[in-house]
Design a protein around this motif. Structure first.
Motif, short mmCIF file in Angstrom:
data_model
loop_
_atom_site.label_atom_id
_atom_site.label_comp_id
_atom_site.label_asym_id
_atom_site.label_seq_id
_atom_site.Cartn_x
_atom_site.Cartn_y
_atom_site.Cartn_z
N LYS A 1 -11.21 -9.53 5.49
CA LYS A 1 -10.45 -10.55 6.21
C LYS A 1 -10.79 -11.97 5.75
CE LYS A 1 -8.98 -11.61 10.89
NZ LYS A 1 -9.19 -11.31 12.30
N ASP A 2 -12.08 -12.27 5.55
CA ASP A 2 -12.44 -13.64 5.18
C ASP A 2 -11.85 -14.01 3.81
OD1 ASP A 2 -14.20 -11.80 3.98
OD2 ASP A 2 -15.81 -13.28 3.79
N LEU A 3 -11.90 -13.08 2.87
CA LEU A 3 -11.38 -13.38 1.53
C LEU A 3 -9.85 -13.46 1.52
CD1 LEU A 3 -13.75 -11.10 -0.56
CD2 LEU A 3 -13.73 -13.61 -0.54
N VAL A 4 -9.21 -12.62 2.33
CA VAL A 4 -7.75 -12.66 2.44
C VAL A 4 -7.33 -13.99 3.05
CG1 VAL A 4 -5.81 -11.68 3.75
CG2 VAL A 4 -7.37 -10.17 2.50
N ARG A 5 -8.04 -14.43 4.10
CA ARG A 5 -7.69 -15.72 4.73
C ARG A 5 -7.91 -16.88 3.77
NH1 ARG A 5 -11.27 -16.56 9.41
NH2 ARG A 5 -10.05 -18.47 9.69
N ALA A 6 -8.98 -16.82 3.00
CA ALA A 6 -9.26 -17.90 2.03
C ALA A 6 -8.19 -17.92 0.94
CB ALA A 6 -10.65 -17.71 1.42
N ILE B 1 -5.07 -5.67 -5.18
CA ILE B 1 -3.79 -6.34 -5.36
C ILE B 1 -2.77 -5.35 -5.92
CG2 ILE B 1 -2.61 -8.14 -6.70
CD1 ILE B 1 -5.41 -9.63 -6.57
N TYR B 2 -1.58 -5.34 -5.30
CA TYR B 2 -0.50 -4.44 -5.72
C TYR B 2 0.80 -5.22 -5.87
CZ TYR B 2 -3.73 -0.82 -4.11
OH TYR B 2 -4.82 -0.01 -3.94
N SER B 3 1.69 -4.69 -6.71
CA SER B 3 3.04 -5.26 -6.80
C SER B 3 3.92 -4.58 -5.77
CB SER B 3 3.64 -5.03 -8.18
OG SER B 3 2.95 -5.74 -9.17
N ALA B 4 4.73 -5.37 -5.05
CA ALA B 4 5.67 -4.77 -4.10
C ALA B 4 6.87 -4.16 -4.81
CB ALA B 4 6.15 -5.83 -3.11
N HIS B 5 7.15 -4.65 -6.02
CA HIS B 5 8.38 -4.28 -6.72
C HIS B 5 8.19 -3.18 -7.74
CE1 HIS B 5 6.35 -7.73 -8.60
NE2 HIS B 5 6.52 -7.03 -9.70
N LYS B 6 7.01 -2.59 -7.79
CA LYS B 6 6.85 -1.49 -8.74
C LYS B 6 7.13 -0.17 -8.01
CE LYS B 6 4.19 -4.05 -12.10
NZ LYS B 6 2.88 -4.30 -12.71
N PHE B 7 6.16 0.73 -7.91
CA PHE B 7 6.48 2.04 -7.34
C PHE B 7 6.85 1.95 -5.86
CE2 PHE B 7 2.04 1.21 -7.06
CZ PHE B 7 1.77 1.49 -5.74
N LEU B 8 6.50 0.86 -5.19
CA LEU B 8 6.86 0.73 -3.78
C LEU B 8 8.35 0.46 -3.58
CD1 LEU B 8 3.81 -1.36 -2.48
CD2 LEU B 8 4.49 0.89 -1.62
N SER B 9 9.04 0.11 -4.69
CA SER B 9 10.49 -0.13 -4.64
C SER B 9 10.87 -1.20 -3.62
CB SER B 9 11.26 1.17 -4.31
OG SER B 9 10.97 2.13 -5.28
N GLY B 10 10.06 -2.22 -3.54
CA GLY B 10 10.36 -3.34 -2.65
C GLY B 10 10.94 -4.50 -3.45
N PRO B 11 11.17 -5.61 -2.77
CA PRO B 11 11.60 -6.82 -3.48
C PRO B 11 10.43 -7.37 -4.28
CG PRO B 11 11.15 -7.31 -1.18
CD PRO B 11 10.99 -5.83 -1.33
N THR B 12 10.69 -8.30 -5.16
CA THR B 12 9.63 -8.88 -5.98
C THR B 12 8.58 -9.53 -5.08
OG1 THR B 12 11.27 -9.31 -7.67
CG2 THR B 12 9.18 -10.47 -7.88
N GLY B 13 7.34 -9.11 -5.25
CA GLY B 13 6.28 -9.65 -4.41
C GLY B 13 4.93 -9.09 -4.80
N GLY B 14 3.88 -9.74 -4.32
CA GLY B 14 2.53 -9.25 -4.57
C GLY B 14 1.81 -9.03 -3.25
N ILE B 15 1.07 -7.94 -3.16
CA ILE B 15 0.33 -7.60 -1.95
C ILE B 15 -1.14 -7.88 -2.20
CG2 ILE B 15 -0.33 -5.70 -0.41
CD1 ILE B 15 2.33 -4.31 -1.33
N VAL B 16 -1.73 -8.71 -1.35
CA VAL B 16 -3.17 -8.98 -1.44
C VAL B 16 -3.80 -8.36 -0.20
CG1 VAL B 16 -4.95 -10.77 -1.52
CG2 VAL B 16 -2.75 -11.14 -2.67
N ALA C 1 0.40 -13.64 -9.14
CA ALA C 1 0.06 -14.72 -8.21
C ALA C 1 -1.11 -14.30 -7.31
CB ALA C 1 1.28 -15.08 -7.35
N GLY C 2 -1.11 -13.04 -6.91
CA GLY C 2 -2.18 -12.53 -6.04
C GLY C 2 -3.55 -12.67 -6.70
N ILE C 3 -3.61 -12.42 -8.00
CA ILE C 3 -4.88 -12.56 -8.73
C ILE C 3 -5.34 -14.02 -8.65
CG2 ILE C 3 -6.01 -12.43 -10.99
CD1 ILE C 3 -3.98 -10.13 -11.67
#
Ligand SMILES: *Cc1c(COP(=O)(O)O)cnc(C)c1O
Length: 407
Positions: A235-240, A216-231, A83-85
């Motif tokens: 700042k301007d591109l993240v906000r967009a 972009i990273y997966s939260a649920h891979k090596f980070l051992s978090g819940p299913t999620g994507g990190i973008v 989804a992050g992509i």
């Protein structure tokens, strides 16, 4: 083989629901539930489910954690790295214009190409072109599968380019590709934002530091978090990208409990004793290697991760003439044990499978050893089936077709 009893709660949930008991030595696979979380993550998720919270406030809190973790200016969380992509590409096309965001994916506008090296057009359970195309953008491949030259990238960047995508993964071609710093420099020269898909990478700072505009990273891979994507990124591109939640991002929504859990997982990661974990994994791999060293036709070696993650695996090479059957047949036979041992079989047609220690739970290593010894010694009784290779090659597609079939 002695199964662990439920006093250690290893299988209580499986037994209550009649689920197949699984030991995951293949890696962080979506089809197996990706990873397991630690107590602080579980607590954070549980607490979040009890409250209302302004979702932008919670995402702004996540942004601060992501910034600390990655060195980026800002960040947000979404449903998955896939989804992050899609959202990052969409944001690069629309900027801060809500009307343009709402017009996606049907009307992407004139600046709608995403340039990517042909050798990077991989699948991670879904084609990466689809993650791009879902936004309404058009993937534009450059180079040939095993070679991309600078001029090919330079020539593809122009008026129509919305962004360039760089993929870091064991799934991509590992030679002949433009190295990331060079890729980023060429794109910067052309004024094109660079999005890096580093879903499965441990290096959380390197790509941003080397010129990525979004990582972009997966939260649920090596980070051992819940299913999620990190973008994470500019700042301007993240906000967009975040703005896309008013439209195409809706079906990629992440809930408050997963945001809270991902924040906790990122904080855990910063405080984790990575060297101790690595030492434990290495010790485990050594013990598995020693346990199968005397089995005829089996040779095992510890191999490094192909993208340089600080993670090793045990590669088990099978000589079918001496071991009695093939690597593909062994991989299937392991999956038919109870508990099922799910090995890493991406390259099984080359005559080996791998064992990944990163998702092993306490108490499971001894079962892995018993299962390895038992199955690898009985190769003569495991007939190779035509479907063994096909099953490994065709990945999880069969499962998506057959999941409701009567057993
Ligand atoms: C796993 C992976 C993805 C998909 O990640 P999800 O968070 O499961 O959507 C994308 N790209 C690469 C390189 C991956 O390894």
């Amino acid at each position: 083989m002695s199964l662990p009893t439920d006093k250690d709660k290893l299988w209580t949930w499986h037994n209550r629901n009649g689920f197949r008991r699984i030991i995951n030595v293949s890696g962080t696979m979506t089809g197996l539930g990706a990873s397991v979380t630690g107590q602080t993550v579980r607590d954070a998720m549980c607490e979040a489910t009890r409250h209302f919270v302004g979702i932008h406030e919670l995402q702004a809190r996540a942004s601060r954690t992501i910034a600390g973790l990655t060195g980026a200016e800002a960040g947000f969380l979404t449903a998955s790295a896939g989804a992050g992509i899609t959202l990052a590409v969409a944001g690069a096309m629309t900027g801060f214009d809500p009307a343009r965001a709402e017009a996606l994916p049907v009307t992407p506008g004139p600046k709608s190409e995403v340039v990517v090296q042909l050798g990077h057009l991989c699948g991670y359970g879904a084609p990466i072109e689809t993650a791009i195309a879902l936004s309404g953008a058009t993937p534009r491949a450059v180079g040939q599968s095993t070679l991309t030259m600078d001029h090919q990238l330079i020539g593809a960047l122009g008026e129509r380019t919305a962004a360039a995508l760089y993929v870091v993964s064991h799934h991509v071609v590992h030679y002949g590709q433009i190295p990331f710093p060079r890729f980023a420099a060429i794109c910067r020269e052309a004024g094109v934002p660079v999005i890096v898909d580093a879903a499965s990478e441990y290096d959380l700072k390197g790509f941003i530091a080397a010129g990525a505009d979004i990582a972009i990273y997966s939260a649920h891979k090596f980070l051992s978090g819940p299913t999620g994507g990190i973008v994470a990124g500019r700042k301007d591109l993240v906000r967009a990208a975040y703005l896309q939640n008013i439209s195409i991002g809706r079906g990629m929504k992440i809930g408050k409990e997963s945001i809270a859990g991902a924040i906790a997982a990122m904080e855990d990661w910063m405080n984790r004793d990575h060297e101790a974990a690595r030492a434990r994994e290495t010790e485990t791999l050594e013990s598995w290697r020693a346990a199968i060293a005397d089995i005829p036709g089996i040779g095992a070696q510890i191999v490094a991760d192909p993208t340089g993650n600080p993670l090793s695996r045990l590669q088990v090479n099978v000589d079918p003439a001496k071991a009695g059957t093939t690597a593909a047949a062994f991989a299937r036979a392991f999956s038919e044990q109870d508990p099922a041992l799910i090995v890493r079989d991406h390259e099984v047609e080359l005559g080996y499978f791998q064992l990944d220690p990163c998702n092993l739970l306490p108490g499971q290593s001894a079962i892995v050893i018993d299962t390895l010894r038992e199955v690898l010694r009985s190769g003569d009784t495991i007939c190779e089936r035509e479907s063994d290779l096909a099953r490994a090659r065709n990945g999880g597609v069969g499962g998506y077709l057959a999941w409701l079939e009567d057993k």
